[in-house]
Design an enzyme around this catalytic site. Structure first.
Site, short mmCIF file in Angstrom:
data_model
loop_
_atom_site.label_atom_id
_atom_site.label_comp_id
_atom_site.label_asym_id
_atom_site.label_seq_id
_atom_site.Cartn_x
_atom_site.Cartn_y
_atom_site.Cartn_z
N ARG A 29 0.83 -1.20 0.00
CA ARG A 29 0.00 0.00 0.00
C ARG A 29 0.87 1.26 0.00
O ARG A 29 1.95 1.28 0.60
CB ARG A 29 -0.99 -0.08 1.17
CG ARG A 29 -0.76 0.75 2.37
CD ARG A 29 -1.63 0.25 3.52
NE ARG A 29 -0.84 0.19 4.73
CZ ARG A 29 -0.91 1.11 5.69
NH1 ARG A 29 -1.74 2.11 5.61
NH2 ARG A 29 -0.14 1.01 6.75
N CYS A 50 26.45 16.76 28.75
CA CYS A 50 25.73 15.49 28.95
C CYS A 50 25.74 15.12 30.43
O CYS A 50 26.79 15.11 31.07
CB CYS A 50 26.39 14.39 28.13
SG CYS A 50 25.82 12.74 28.57
N CYS A 53 27.95 11.64 30.89
CA CYS A 53 29.38 11.53 30.62
C CYS A 53 30.18 11.57 31.93
O CYS A 53 29.77 12.21 32.90
CB CYS A 53 29.84 12.67 29.70
SG CYS A 53 29.58 12.36 27.94
N ASN A 75 18.31 6.83 39.83
CA ASN A 75 17.67 7.82 38.95
C ASN A 75 17.27 9.05 39.78
O ASN A 75 16.58 8.92 40.80
CB ASN A 75 16.45 7.21 38.29
CG ASN A 75 15.96 8.01 37.10
OD1 ASN A 75 15.87 9.23 37.17
ND2 ASN A 75 15.62 7.33 36.03
N HIS A 113 30.35 8.89 24.88
CA HIS A 113 29.05 9.48 24.60
C HIS A 113 28.47 9.02 23.26
O HIS A 113 27.25 9.00 23.06
CB HIS A 113 29.22 11.01 24.60
CG HIS A 113 27.95 11.79 24.47
ND1 HIS A 113 27.07 11.97 25.52
CD2 HIS A 113 27.41 12.42 23.41
CE1 HIS A 113 26.04 12.71 25.09
NE2 HIS A 113 26.22 12.99 23.81
N ASN A 153 15.67 2.50 26.06
CA ASN A 153 15.02 3.24 24.99
C ASN A 153 16.13 3.81 24.14
O ASN A 153 16.92 4.61 24.63
CB ASN A 153 14.20 4.41 25.53
CG ASN A 153 13.03 3.95 26.35
OD1 ASN A 153 12.37 2.99 26.00
ND2 ASN A 153 12.77 4.64 27.45
N GLY A 159 11.99 8.08 22.36
CA GLY A 159 11.87 8.90 23.56
C GLY A 159 13.10 8.91 24.44
O GLY A 159 13.03 9.38 25.59
N SER A 161 16.15 10.28 26.17
CA SER A 161 16.36 11.69 26.48
C SER A 161 17.77 12.12 26.13
O SER A 161 18.09 13.30 26.17
CB SER A 161 16.10 11.92 27.97
OG SER A 161 16.96 11.12 28.75
N HIS A 164 23.73 9.37 24.89
CA HIS A 164 24.75 8.61 25.65
C HIS A 164 24.19 7.20 25.92
O HIS A 164 23.09 7.07 26.43
CB HIS A 164 25.06 9.33 26.97
CG HIS A 164 26.33 8.84 27.60
ND1 HIS A 164 27.44 9.62 27.73
CD2 HIS A 164 26.66 7.63 28.10
CE1 HIS A 164 28.41 8.92 28.29
NE2 HIS A 164 27.95 7.71 28.52
N HIS A 166 22.85 4.16 27.42
CA HIS A 166 22.42 3.89 28.80
C HIS A 166 21.12 3.10 28.81
O HIS A 166 20.44 3.01 27.79
CB HIS A 166 22.22 5.20 29.56
CG HIS A 166 21.04 6.01 29.06
ND1 HIS A 166 21.10 6.77 27.91
CD2 HIS A 166 19.78 6.17 29.53
CE1 HIS A 166 19.93 7.37 27.72
NE2 HIS A 166 19.10 7.00 28.68
N GLN A 168 17.74 1.86 31.73
CA GLN A 168 17.12 2.10 33.03
C GLN A 168 16.74 0.78 33.68
O GLN A 168 16.52 -0.21 32.98
CB GLN A 168 15.86 2.95 32.88
CG GLN A 168 16.11 4.33 32.31
CD GLN A 168 14.88 5.22 32.49
OE1 GLN A 168 14.29 5.27 33.57
NE2 GLN A 168 14.48 5.88 31.43
N HIS A 298 13.25 -8.85 24.78
CA HIS A 298 12.37 -8.39 23.69
C HIS A 298 12.99 -7.14 23.08
O HIS A 298 13.39 -6.23 23.82
CB HIS A 298 11.00 -7.97 24.22
CG HIS A 298 10.16 -9.08 24.77
ND1 HIS A 298 9.49 -9.97 23.98
CD2 HIS A 298 9.84 -9.40 26.04
CE1 HIS A 298 8.79 -10.81 24.73
NE2 HIS A 298 8.98 -10.49 26.00
#
Ligand code: H2U
Ligand code: ZN
Length: 339
Positions: A29, A50, A53, A75, A113, A153, A159, A161, A164, A166, A168, A298
């Site tokens: 399509r 950053c 860093c 965090n 970085h 992420n 998303g 941020s 660098h 990393h 979570q 995943h």
């Protein structure tokens, strides 16, 4: 007779019990919708602005040490806090809330970085896996913690941020939704057949081969039969491992190697630093025995056709069920070729 490469059909996600709609006839399509901007700007190896860093100041005023390989910290803007009361509000079963204490950590993969997992030597990825294991074991032993979610992420499209490298770690008091579904499905399967769902699934996939992307002596990367995202993959240990605490040195190296292989293939696919959310599912940390639980990773990448055309989960996906056009088999074939 149902032809999975031609007919519209739905596939069962054996791990969650949910269905995904597959429309193989729809791949041609035309697209006149949104295009993402391509790739990411050239990134310096050190960025004085950053917050990840080495030696730099973070938003809360703390200074990072001059770390040489990997580095983990609490965090500063944690989504979960240890001091939340574990109380419940329940009005007629309709207005229901539970206090959810927990802990959040950030793990830097490298002092550099500008690196990504795909461009790091496997020896350096082993250090990341070893730190994940250490973090998991510490959180797993914490009576506040009922489940540990490690996730990355990658890329602005997902998303992240900061470029660098990393990830979570969110340690919740209770199992979050995805873990609840997977715990139930694996538990039910084990109770019915005295066998592990993912061990049996992996044996089927290795027999067929059509959805396998790559493998090494300890891990297999495949596009699951029930994949929702166009190039979604799963990383499965060949041994029945419930969580990171059971990993030996060679399991850690095998995971590092498969992470390197799959992220390289992703970058090659559309010649772009491939955005994704990835993470690991492992047994809950409630102190119970979970013989049915099989550790796995995943990868959920959003790109569909190029570096600039992404898959949107909207419309029917939000209101009905997830849907895909290119089949998991053709996605696996393309990832196999992208080395
Ligand atoms: P993401 O790129 O996936 O958002 O991860 C970055 C995390 O780093 C984010 O959760 C935290 C944010 O809260 N952070 C700090 O802990 N300290 C800082 O100085 C800035 C960002
Ligand atoms: Zn940095």
């Amino acid at each position: 007779m149902l032809d999975l490469q031609q007919n519209s059909h739905r596939r069962l996600n054996a791990l969650t019990g949910e269905w995904v709609l597959v429309s193989p006839h729809r791949t041609s399509r035309p697209w006149q919708g949104q295009m993402e901007t391509k790739g990411e700007a050239v990134v310096p190896s050190y960025d004085p602005g950053c917050y990840l860093c080495p030696g730099n100041l973070r938003a809360n005023g703390e200074r990072n040490p001059a770390y040489r390989d990997v580095f983990a910290f609490d965090n500063d803007f944690a989504a979960l806090r240890a001091d939340a009361p574990d109380d419940e509000i329940d009005e007629a079963g309709l207005i229901v809330a539970q206090g959810e204490p927990g802990r959040c950590r950030v793990v830097c993969f490298s002092p550099r970085h500008d690196l990504t997992l795909s461009r790091m030597p496997v020896d350096d990825i082993v250090k990341i896996v070893a730190l994940w294991r250490q973090e998991f074991m510490r959180l797993d032993a914490d009576p506040l913690v009922g489940a540990v979610q490690i996730f990355e992420n990658r890329g602005a499209m997902m998303g992240a941020s900061n470029p660098h490298p990393h990830c979570q770690i969110w340690a919740t008091h209770r199992e979050p939704n995805e873990l609840v579904k997977e715990s139930k499905r694996q538990g039910d399967y084990f109770a019915q057949r005295q066998s592990c769902l993912l061990c049996d699934y992996l044996a089927l996939e290795r027999g067929d081969g059509g959805r396998i992307v790559c493998e090494n002596e300890g891990f297999v990367a495949l596009v699951p039969f029930w994949a929702t995202w166009p190039f979604e993959t799963m990383l499965l240990p060949r041994r029945h491992l419930g969580a990171l605490d059971e990993f030996t040195g060679s399991d850690m190296r095998a995971l590092a190697d498969i992470l390197s292989q799959i992220t390289c293939r992703y970058d090659n696919l559309f010649s772009t630093p491939f955005p994704y959310s990835m993470g690991f599912h492992q047994r809950p940390s409630d102190g119970g025995a979970h013989p049915h639980w099989h550790f796995h990773g995943h990868f959920y990448p959003p790109l569909l056709r190029s570096a600039t055309i992404r898959k949107f989960m909207v419309g029917f996906e939000l209101l009905g069920a997830p849907q895909r056009d290119i089949t998991p088999e053709s996605a696996a074939e393309r990832l196999r070729a992208a080395f």
